[in-house]
Design an enzyme around this catalytic site. Structure first.
Site, PDB file in Angstrom:
ATOM      1  N   ASP A  99       0.953  -1.177  -0.091  1.00  0.00           N
ATOM      2  CA  ASP A  99       0.056   0.111  -0.121  1.00  0.00           C
ATOM      3  C   ASP A  99       0.969   1.258   0.084  1.00  0.00           C
ATOM      4  O   ASP A  99       1.735   1.318   0.792  1.00  0.00           O
ATOM      5  CB  ASP A  99      -1.088   0.128   1.348  1.00  0.00           C
ATOM      6  CG  ASP A  99      -2.401   0.529   1.030  1.00  0.00           C
ATOM      7  OD1 ASP A  99      -2.387   1.413   0.667  1.00  0.00           O
ATOM      8  OD2 ASP A  99      -3.217  -0.449   1.217  1.00  0.00           O
ATOM      9  N   ASP A 206      -2.893   4.793  -2.375  1.00  0.00           N
ATOM     10  CA  ASP A 206      -4.106   5.402  -1.719  1.00  0.00           C
ATOM     11  C   ASP A 206      -4.463   6.913  -1.997  1.00  0.00           C
ATOM     12  O   ASP A 206      -3.527   7.736  -2.228  1.00  0.00           O
ATOM     13  CB  ASP A 206      -3.228   5.463  -0.196  1.00  0.00           C
ATOM     14  CG  ASP A 206      -4.371   5.681   0.809  1.00  0.00           C
ATOM     15  OD1 ASP A 206      -5.213   4.821   1.058  1.00  0.00           O
ATOM     16  OD2 ASP A 206      -4.364   6.669   1.535  1.00  0.00           O
ATOM     17  N   GLU A 264      -6.753   4.451  -5.830  1.00  0.00           N
ATOM     18  CA  GLU A 264      -8.243   4.826  -5.503  1.00  0.00           C
ATOM     19  C   GLU A 264      -8.571   6.231  -5.901  1.00  0.00           C
ATOM     20  O   GLU A 264      -7.654   7.248  -5.908  1.00  0.00           O
ATOM     21  CB  GLU A 264      -8.003   5.034  -3.831  1.00  0.00           C
ATOM     22  CG  GLU A 264      -8.197   4.078  -2.693  1.00  0.00           C
ATOM     23  CD  GLU A 264      -8.580   4.475  -1.510  1.00  0.00           C
ATOM     24  OE1 GLU A 264      -9.566   4.116  -1.136  1.00  0.00           O
ATOM     25  OE2 GLU A 264      -7.702   5.410  -0.946  1.00  0.00           O
ATOM     26  N   HIS A 339     -10.970  -3.055   3.213  1.00  0.00           N
ATOM     27  CA  HIS A 339     -10.738  -2.769   4.622  1.00  0.00           C
ATOM     28  C   HIS A 339     -11.722  -1.494   4.989  1.00  0.00           C
ATOM     29  O   HIS A 339     -11.698  -1.507   6.312  1.00  0.00           O
ATOM     30  CB  HIS A 339      -9.363  -2.698   4.874  1.00  0.00           C
ATOM     31  CG  HIS A 339      -8.815  -1.302   4.322  1.00  0.00           C
ATOM     32  ND1 HIS A 339      -8.564  -1.463   3.026  1.00  0.00           N
ATOM     33  CD2 HIS A 339      -8.576  -0.218   4.905  1.00  0.00           C
ATOM     34  CE1 HIS A 339      -8.068  -0.130   2.623  1.00  0.00           C
ATOM     35  NE2 HIS A 339      -8.052   0.422   3.793  1.00  0.00           N
ATOM     36  N   ASP A 340     -12.114  -0.961   3.975  1.00  0.00           N
ATOM     37  CA  ASP A 340     -13.048   0.356   4.458  1.00  0.00           C
ATOM     38  C   ASP A 340     -14.352   0.081   4.346  1.00  0.00           C
ATOM     39  O   ASP A 340     -15.201   1.187   4.379  1.00  0.00           O
ATOM     40  CB  ASP A 340     -12.668   1.578   3.359  1.00  0.00           C
ATOM     41  CG  ASP A 340     -11.089   2.087   3.669  1.00  0.00           C
ATOM     42  OD1 ASP A 340     -10.591   2.072   4.930  1.00  0.00           O
ATOM     43  OD2 ASP A 340     -10.714   2.606   2.624  1.00  0.00           O
TER      44      ASP A 340
HETATM   45  O1  ISL Z   1     -13.444   7.642   3.252  1.00  0.00           O
HETATM   46  C1  ISL Z   1     -13.941   7.565   2.426  1.00  0.00           C
HETATM   47  C2  ISL Z   1     -15.419   8.075   2.387  1.00  0.00           C
HETATM   48  O2  ISL Z   1     -15.581   8.063   3.582  1.00  0.00           O
HETATM   49  C3  ISL Z   1     -13.124   7.590   0.883  1.00  0.00           C
HETATM   50  O3  ISL Z   1     -13.855   8.462   0.056  1.00  0.00           O
HETATM   51  C4  ISL Z   1     -11.701   7.817   1.228  1.00  0.00           C
HETATM   52  O4  ISL Z   1     -11.062   8.828   0.354  1.00  0.00           O
HETATM   53  C5  ISL Z   1     -10.966   6.824   0.788  1.00  0.00           C
HETATM   54  O5  ISL Z   1     -11.682   5.489   1.455  1.00  0.00           O
HETATM   55  C6  ISL Z   1      -9.560   6.945   1.280  1.00  0.00           C
HETATM   56  O6  ISL Z   1      -9.134   5.788   2.004  1.00  0.00           O
HETATM   57  C7  ISL Z   1      -7.798   5.168   2.185  1.00  0.00           C
HETATM   58  O7  ISL Z   1      -7.190   6.429   2.874  1.00  0.00           O
HETATM   59  C8  ISL Z   1      -7.365   6.607   4.233  1.00  0.00           C
HETATM   60  C9  ISL Z   1      -7.602   5.514   5.017  1.00  0.00           C
HETATM   61  O8  ISL Z   1      -8.084   5.644   6.160  1.00  0.00           O
HETATM   62  C10 ISL Z   1      -8.421   4.400   4.323  1.00  0.00           C
HETATM   63  O9  ISL Z   1      -8.174   3.122   4.985  1.00  0.00           O
HETATM   64  C11 ISL Z   1      -7.571   3.839   2.939  1.00  0.00           C
HETATM   65  O10 ISL Z   1      -8.426   2.879   2.454  1.00  0.00           O
HETATM   66  C12 ISL Z   1      -6.277   7.421   4.506  1.00  0.00           C
HETATM   67  O11 ISL Z   1      -5.266   7.158   4.161  1.00  0.00           O
END
Ligand code: ISL
Length: 573
Positions: A99, A206, A264, A339-340
């Site tokens: 990542d 990211d 992303e 993971h989000d």
């Molecule tokens: O979080 C979002 C919406 O609530 C997304 O649009 C966000 O821009 C995206 O998911 C970014 O996520 C990534 O970067 C973050 C981290 O917390 C996440 O786990 C990662 O996947 C900050 O580094």
């Protein structure tokens, strides 16, 4: 014929190091734990492993706040352990991607420590500092009204140097200043070259479209009434120098290696714009994650103001992002978990005890039949589901959920309805659901850890029913179905990985029927997204439909009726 590049045909498996496997019984997953499971991953039919951040970090955002790109978070292991993992992957024909989190660092990164030392520090300009604004009554105000992703202002006041710094995410995640060429070069060297030279095969990048924010940083329009901070992604995503920066990264770093990149790309609804990032001629990224599918149902003012969605919306999204590469040289991705996100079975199908296995297989069929590089997330292959709705907010750990929950509680003075709605939204979309410990077997804490008082995160109540060990030897398990689907996808690469997508009966709210075509070959996929029988309307395609695979073992009921959550793949002969 599309070129058969490894990162197009490969299936990617995402690992979240904190929750995969604990090898030393400290309650936290680690790299030796992952190494111990590489044969399992290989056996599943995976080609590429994507490891979420394992870098040194104070863990305010589960390692997406990096304090040293060139070190491993000690509880996860060492750089030497990571080298062992690279070798364990490569010796089995697997690739490993890391990542790449370079929009921001941790506030404990050495660069930021220096930057905040004084306005005259050589690294001051490596981050985004701005003077305060003052309201008419003299109140100190941040430079603009941007809301951070984790609630509250995107600006943090620094007493020492009397300026604000920008953080699009947590306060402890200051944004790097990409306008500065020296900063960019340091990022390439420390975060990229260091690991590429050790043999990693690329990066999941990211928040890749947030590096260029322009220099004006204007206020965002007000859409969330009665609160100062406003969602501002349209202002900080896809800024003026974004494509220039990515071309530079490609020329200076990536082009020297045989890598893959997947970035992303939130806040980018226009397919033509997405193509600028992934067109092969422009040399920016190989592919991106577009967010429409995982944003489904999220609220307009905040994702945790869940609104629900209709099946036709999901179908339209799939069609849009399948078709955007038609006739172009771009490439796309297929995913519904990471993971989000909440678990896909719970969000898009049914996690009720009687349907959850069939639902998991239904989604596996959908994922494996779509064009693009397929990404699956740890636990998806055994049909892991969201945390039970009986869990109180105290069992959740994620900064995004907790901050929003508490901000609404505070803002509404604990209004029962408002707070309950946020809780319900978190039960569906919360990032924690995917972060529960991987369920390996039916021993305490799902075999994830041997620590007496359990893992860092609560184990799912149903781990005895949903786990790897019980599914490995059960021929009809979700796990074995995924294996079979991944093999089917590979055996019919042209159709499933590279074919042209065509949706049928797109307004139907119960079933999703689509076709895939490659040359003279054609497949038809029929999926019932409800818990009742639904008619299967055979699309107008030439040839006889011959069943290739189904999630109920043959055709359940009749040819023209789909049983609840039944999914079928036909070849048109
Ligand atoms: O979080 C979002 C919406 O609530 C997304 O649009 C966000 O821009 C995206 O998911 C970014 O996520 C990534 O970067 C973050 C981290 O917390 C996440 O786990 C990662 O996947 C900050 O580094």
């Amino acid at each position: 014929v599309p070129d058969r590049i490894w990162w197009k045909d490969g299936t990617v498996y995402q690992i979240y190091p904190a929750s995969y496997k604990d090898s030393n019984n400290d309650g936290l997953g680690d790299i030796p734990g992952i190494v111990s499971k590489i044969d399992y991953i290989k056996d599943l039919g995976i080609d590429i492993v994507w490891l979420s951040p394992m870098y040194d970090s104070p863990q305010h955002d589960m390692g997406y706040d990096i304090s040293n790109y060139e070190a491993v978070y000690p509880p996860y292991g060492t750089v030497a352990d990571l080298e062992t993992l690279i070798e364990a992957c490569h010796s089995r024909g697997l690739r490993l991607i890391l990542d790449l989190v370079i929009n921001h660092t941790s506030d404990e990164h050495q660069w930021f420590k220096e930057s905040r030392r004084s306005k005259a520090d050589p690294k001051r300009d490596w981050y985004i500092w701005r003077p305060a604004k003052y309201a008419a009554d003299g109140t100190r105000m941040p430079p603009n009204n941007w809301r951070s992703f984790f609630s509250g202002s995107a600006w943090q006041w620094d007493e020492h140097t009397q300026e604000y710094y920008l953080h699009l995410f947590a306060t402890q995640q200051p944004d790097l200043n990409w306008e500065n060429a020296t900063t960019r070069r340091a990022i390439y060297d420390s975060a990229m070259e260091f690991w590429l030279q050790k043999g990693v095969d690329g990066f999941r990048v990211d928040t890749v479209n947030m590096y260029s924010k322009g220099t004006e940083l204007p206020d965002a329009p007000v859409i969330d009434q009665g609160i100062f901070e406003q969602p501002a992604s349209s202002l900080f995503c896809n800024g003026p120098r974004m494509h220039e920066f990515l071309r530079e990264m490609n020329t200076q770093v990536l082009s020297k290696y045989d890598t893959m990149t997947v970035g992303e790309l939130p806040g980018t609804p226009d397919p033509k714009h997405v193509l600028r990032y992934v067109g092969s001629g422009d040399k920016q990224l190989n592919m991106i994650f577009q967010f429409d599918i995982v944003d489904l149902g999220g609220g307009k003012t905040h994702k945790y103001e869940y609104e629900g969605y209709q099946l036709s919306e999901m179908k339209a999204i799939v069609a849009k992002w399948q078709q955007f590469i038609d006739g172009s040289d771009g490439w796309t991705t297929v995913f519904c978990e990471n993971h989000d996100q909440g678990r896909s079975v719970s969000r898009f199908a049914s996690d009720a005890p009687e349907w959850r296995e069939r639902s998991s297989k239904l989604l596996a069929i959908m994922m494996c039949a779509l064009t693009g590089t397929l990404f699956i997330y740890q636990g998806q292959e055994i049909g892991m589901i969201n945390a039970p709705t009986t869990w109180p907010i105290e069992d959740y750990k994620d900064i995004e959920s907790l901050n929003y929950y508490h901000s609404v509680a505070k803002r509404t003075n604990n209004d029962t309805e408002a707070v309950a709605h946020v809780m319900k939204s978190i039960q569906i979309l919360g990032r924690d659901h995917a972060r529960l410990p991987m369920q390996w077997d039916s021993t305490p804490y799902a075999g994830f850890t041997g620590k007496k008082d359990g893992a860092w995160m609560r184990t799912h109540d149903l781990y005895k029913e949903i786990n790897v060990a019980s599914q490995l030897n059960a021929p009809d398990s979700v796990l074995n179905f995924w294996k079979k689907m991944l093999q089917t996808r590979k055996a019919q690469k042209d159709l499933f990985i590279h074919g042209r997508f065509e949706g049928f009966d797109m307004d139907n709210q119960e079933t999703f029927v689509f076709g895939k075509t490659f040359g003279k070959d054609r497949a038809v996929v029929a999926l019932n997204f409800t818990d009742s029988e639904q008619p299967f309307k055979r699309p107008q395609v030439q040839g006889k439909l011959q069943l290739l695979v189904s999630n109920v073992g043959g055709v359940d009921g009749t040819e023209d009726m789909l049983s609840p959550y039944e999914g079928r793949v036909y070849l048109a002969l």
